[in-house]
Design a protein around this motif. Structure first.
Motif, PDB file in Angstrom:
ATOM      1  N   VAL A 145      30.654  85.188  -5.000  1.00 45.98           N
ATOM      2  CA  VAL A 145      30.520  84.804  -6.410  1.00 45.98           C
ATOM      3  C   VAL A 145      29.159  85.210  -6.988  1.00 45.98           C
ATOM      4  CG1 VAL A 145      32.193  82.913  -6.352  1.00 45.98           C
ATOM      5  CG2 VAL A 145      29.826  82.471  -5.729  1.00 45.98           C
ATOM      6  N   GLN A 146      28.394  85.981  -6.217  1.00 47.35           N
ATOM      7  CA  GLN A 146      27.111  86.477  -6.740  1.00 47.35           C
ATOM      8  C   GLN A 146      27.279  87.884  -7.307  1.00 47.35           C
ATOM      9  OE1 GLN A 146      24.213  84.745  -6.907  1.00 47.35           O
ATOM     10  NE2 GLN A 146      25.179  82.947  -6.040  1.00 47.35           N
ATOM     11  N   THR A 147      28.293  88.052  -8.098  1.00 48.08           N
ATOM     12  CA  THR A 147      28.559  89.375  -8.683  1.00 48.08           C
ATOM     13  C   THR A 147      28.286  89.317 -10.188  1.00 48.08           C
ATOM     14  OG1 THR A 147      30.839  88.727  -9.026  1.00 48.08           O
ATOM     15  CG2 THR A 147      30.353  89.877  -6.977  1.00 48.08           C
ATOM     16  N   PRO A 148      28.112  90.487 -10.807  1.00 49.11           N
ATOM     17  CA  PRO A 148      27.843  90.495 -12.260  1.00 49.11           C
ATOM     18  C   PRO A 148      28.915  89.750 -13.056  1.00 49.11           C
ATOM     19  CG  PRO A 148      27.450  92.669 -11.335  1.00 49.11           C
ATOM     20  CD  PRO A 148      28.005  91.831 -10.232  1.00 49.11           C
ATOM     21  N   PHE A 177      28.177  86.651 -15.507  1.00 47.96           N
ATOM     22  CA  PHE A 177      28.594  86.642 -16.912  1.00 47.96           C
ATOM     23  C   PHE A 177      29.373  85.365 -17.220  1.00 47.96           C
ATOM     24  CE2 PHE A 177      31.623  87.861 -20.253  1.00 47.96           C
ATOM     25  CZ  PHE A 177      30.709  88.193 -21.238  1.00 47.96           C
ATOM     26  N   LEU A 178      30.266  84.976 -16.308  1.00 47.44           N
ATOM     27  CA  LEU A 178      31.051  83.767 -16.511  1.00 47.44           C
ATOM     28  C   LEU A 178      30.162  82.518 -16.533  1.00 47.44           C
ATOM     29  CD1 LEU A 178      34.224  84.378 -14.306  1.00 47.44           C
ATOM     30  CD2 LEU A 178      34.070  84.392 -16.793  1.00 47.44           C
ATOM     31  N   GLU A 179      29.026  82.594 -15.821  1.00 51.10           N
ATOM     32  CA  GLU A 179      28.118  81.438 -15.796  1.00 51.10           C
ATOM     33  C   GLU A 179      27.580  81.105 -17.191  1.00 51.10           C
ATOM     34  OE1 GLU A 179      25.270  82.425 -12.845  1.00 51.10           O
ATOM     35  OE2 GLU A 179      26.374  81.430 -11.247  1.00 51.10           O
ATOM     36  N   ILE A 180      27.403  82.153 -18.010  1.00 51.67           N
ATOM     37  CA  ILE A 180      26.966  81.898 -19.387  1.00 51.67           C
ATOM     38  C   ILE A 180      28.016  81.045 -20.089  1.00 51.67           C
ATOM     39  CG2 ILE A 180      26.398  82.961 -21.596  1.00 51.67           C
ATOM     40  CD1 ILE A 180      25.578  85.448 -20.093  1.00 51.67           C
ATOM     41  N   VAL A 224      16.568  81.273 -20.355  1.00 53.01           N
ATOM     42  CA  VAL A 224      16.217  81.253 -18.933  1.00 53.01           C
ATOM     43  C   VAL A 224      17.194  82.111 -18.130  1.00 53.01           C
ATOM     44  CG1 VAL A 224      16.011  79.765 -16.896  1.00 53.01           C
ATOM     45  CG2 VAL A 224      15.190  78.962 -19.124  1.00 53.01           C
ATOM     46  N   MET A 225      18.482  81.998 -18.475  1.00 51.71           N
ATOM     47  CA  MET A 225      19.518  82.647 -17.662  1.00 51.71           C
ATOM     48  C   MET A 225      19.603  84.146 -17.861  1.00 51.71           C
ATOM     49  SD  MET A 225      22.665  80.038 -17.830  1.00 51.71           S
ATOM     50  CE  MET A 225      23.775  81.032 -16.863  1.00 51.71           C
ATOM     51  N   LEU A 226      19.547  84.579 -19.132  1.00 54.54           N
ATOM     52  CA  LEU A 226      19.805  86.000 -19.417  1.00 54.54           C
ATOM     53  C   LEU A 226      18.853  86.942 -18.679  1.00 54.54           C
ATOM     54  CD1 LEU A 226      20.908  86.020 -23.164  1.00 54.54           C
ATOM     55  CD2 LEU A 226      22.278  86.506 -21.145  1.00 54.54           C
ATOM     56  N   PRO A 227      17.541  86.687 -18.700  1.00 56.84           N
ATOM     57  CA  PRO A 227      16.651  87.600 -17.952  1.00 56.84           C
ATOM     58  C   PRO A 227      16.998  87.668 -16.472  1.00 56.84           C
ATOM     59  CG  PRO A 227      15.384  86.131 -19.359  1.00 56.84           C
ATOM     60  CD  PRO A 227      16.778  85.636 -19.377  1.00 56.84           C
ATOM     61  N   ARG A 228      17.416  86.533 -15.905  1.00 58.51           N
ATOM     62  CA  ARG A 228      17.763  86.516 -14.473  1.00 58.51           C
ATOM     63  C   ARG A 228      19.025  87.318 -14.203  1.00 58.51           C
ATOM     64  NH1 ARG A 228      16.934  80.419 -12.189  1.00 58.51           N
ATOM     65  NH2 ARG A 228      14.806  80.137 -12.928  1.00 58.51           N
ATOM     66  N   ILE A 229      19.966  87.246 -15.160  1.00 54.44           N
ATOM     67  CA  ILE A 229      21.221  87.965 -14.944  1.00 54.44           C
ATOM     68  C   ILE A 229      21.006  89.465 -14.954  1.00 54.44           C
ATOM     69  CG2 ILE A 229      23.423  88.509 -16.083  1.00 54.44           C
ATOM     70  CD1 ILE A 229      23.537  85.513 -16.813  1.00 54.44           C
ATOM     71  N   PHE A 230      20.140  89.923 -15.881  1.00 52.49           N
ATOM     72  CA  PHE A 230      19.930  91.365 -15.996  1.00 52.49           C
ATOM     73  C   PHE A 230      18.900  91.887 -14.996  1.00 52.49           C
ATOM     74  CE2 PHE A 230      21.705  90.390 -20.227  1.00 52.49           C
ATOM     75  CZ  PHE A 230      22.864  91.143 -20.075  1.00 52.49           C
ATOM     76  N   ALA A 231      18.179  90.971 -14.332  1.00 51.92           N
ATOM     77  CA  ALA A 231      17.231  91.409 -13.307  1.00 51.92           C
ATOM     78  C   ALA A 231      18.012  91.908 -12.095  1.00 51.92           C
ATOM     79  CB  ALA A 231      16.338  90.240 -12.911  1.00 51.92           C
ATOM     80  N   PRO A 232      17.450  92.886 -11.341  1.00 45.84           N
ATOM     81  CA  PRO A 232      18.156  93.373 -10.140  1.00 45.84           C
ATOM     82  C   PRO A 232      18.360  92.224  -9.145  1.00 45.84           C
ATOM     83  CG  PRO A 232      15.917  94.220 -10.247  1.00 45.84           C
ATOM     84  CD  PRO A 232      16.184  93.586 -11.555  1.00 45.84           C
TER      85      PRO A 232
END
Lengths: 242, 138
Positions: free
Chosen positions: B63-66, B70-73, B122-130
């Motif tokens: 579940v650590q996939t893009p 995205f669903l976490e948002i 808080v979340m968005l930068p983490r999601i787009f980070a490698p």
């Protein structure tokens, strides 16, 4: 004089057709109420058109219907305030008998279930029951309900559960619970605390919005909820307002 | 059949009563169902811990996939809506302020917006980070 288009719900169980909308061009005059427009249709276009009405002054509650996206009384709705085409439907959640006439029996059965009459706790006094001005003020609001059914039609909970007592019955229940002359408050609270009573309400506020008498059934239901909670858990008195 | 009947009616209710209360009730129900669905997924992931660290790490990485990020948002927004709306209804009942429905709706929207903006920032930068694997328990 201005010609306006009316889209009216039609259904006759005897002619074999499915429920449908029929369009009428109505010649309206200034100051014409919706009820007068319906009478105009009946007198000039189609004598078989059926709807309920009686007092023509927002006192009897017979002519409640769905008018252009909201429920209300036809007799106190000005036609010139409505945007054409004016769409008229019968009250929802009640079976349609013919055109705009619905079977109000389940509605009044729910009302009867809360015992809508005074149950005195003590022996009748020699003269009349005394009620102070302050005590009367507590029920001032609720006695104005005319049982038109607008709130019941607008309540989505009443759709999903026909056994749900409905905003009208619960408002009247509070009217008797708050009445200083009534002695059966506990009995009534136990009645509305049932599965189909106040706790089925989802606080949607439609009943409050549509009420033609500007009453607040949503507030009445929340007040009943609080009274029930305090009766069961007296310490809750500090958290809730009854 | 009963469920179909209720769902069919919900559509009709929204059409006949286009009020703010009907929409918030509808959203509350939908978000409630989504949260129920999430709860089971959540337990499915956490439950694998019973089978040891290896199994847990494996399922967690699934579940650590893009897509799931995205669903976490959506999950955060669903939780906040359900929470804020539920609290406003509770407050309405307890404080008996049903006559101030409009102010309550405005308050719900504002609180929801603040919570959403703060959490997304808080979340968005983490999601787009490698993605950096943390290594888990092992």
């Amino acid at each position: 004089m201005r010609t306006m288009t009316f889209k009216v719900f039609r259904y006759d169980p005897d002619d074999g057709r499915d429920p449908h909308f029929q369009t009428f061009a109505v010649e309206t005059v200034k100051g014409m109420t919706l009820l007068e427009a319906l009478y105009w249709i009946m007198e000039n276009k189609d004598p078989s058109f059926a709807f309920r009405s009686s007092c023509r002054e927002a006192n009897c509650g017979s002519c409640a219907m769905h008018i252009n996206g909201s429920y209300g009384l036809a007799c106190r709705t000005q036609v010139e305030n409505l945007k054409p085409p004016i769409t008229i439907r019968p009250l929802a959640h009640l079976q349609v008998l013919k055109d705009l006439v619905v079977d109000m029996k389940p509605f009044f059965d729910n009302f009867k279930a809360i015992k809508p009459y005074l149950i005195p706790g003590e022996d009748p006094p020699e003269k009349e029951y005394y009620q102070s001005v302050e005590d009367r003020k507590k029920i001032d609001h609720h006695v104005d309900c005319i049982m038109c059914g607008s709130c019941y039609g607008s309540c989505p909970v009443a759709y999903g559960d026909p056994k749900y007592l409905g905003p009208h019955a619960l408002l009247k229940a509070l009217r008797f619970v708050d009445d200083s002359r009534d002695g059966a408050a506990d009995e009534r609270l136990a009645m509305v605390a049932s599965e189909f009573g106040v706790f089925r309400c989802h606080t949607i506020f439609n009943c409050q919005l549509v009420c033609p008498k500007d009453l607040n059934p949503t507030g009445a239901i929340s007040k009943l909820k609080n009274k029930i909670v305090v009766k069961k858990f007296p310490f809750m008195k500090i958290f809730v307002k009854t | 059949m009963r469920i179909r009947y209720v769902f069919k009616g919900t559509k009709e209710e929204l059409k006949l009563n286009p009020n703010v209360g009907t929409f918030s009730w509808f959203l509350h129900r939908i978000t409630g169902l989504l949260l129920l669905f999430y709860l089971f997924t959540h337990m499915w992931v956490l439950g694998s811990a019973n089978k040891g660290a290896e199994a847990f790490n494996q399922r967690l990485s699934a579940v650590q996939t893009p897509l799931f990020h995205f669903l976490e948002i959506g999950l955060i927004l669903v939780i906040f809506y359900h929470m804020v709306n539920g609290l406003s209804i509770t407050l309405m009942d307890f404080a008996n302020i049903s006559s101030k429905h409009k102010s309550l709706v405005v308050a719900v929207v504002l609180v929801f917006a603040v919570l959403a903006i703060v959490s997304l920032s808080v979340m968005l930068p983490r999601i787009f980070a490698p993605h950096v694997p943390t290594g888990g328990l092992a």
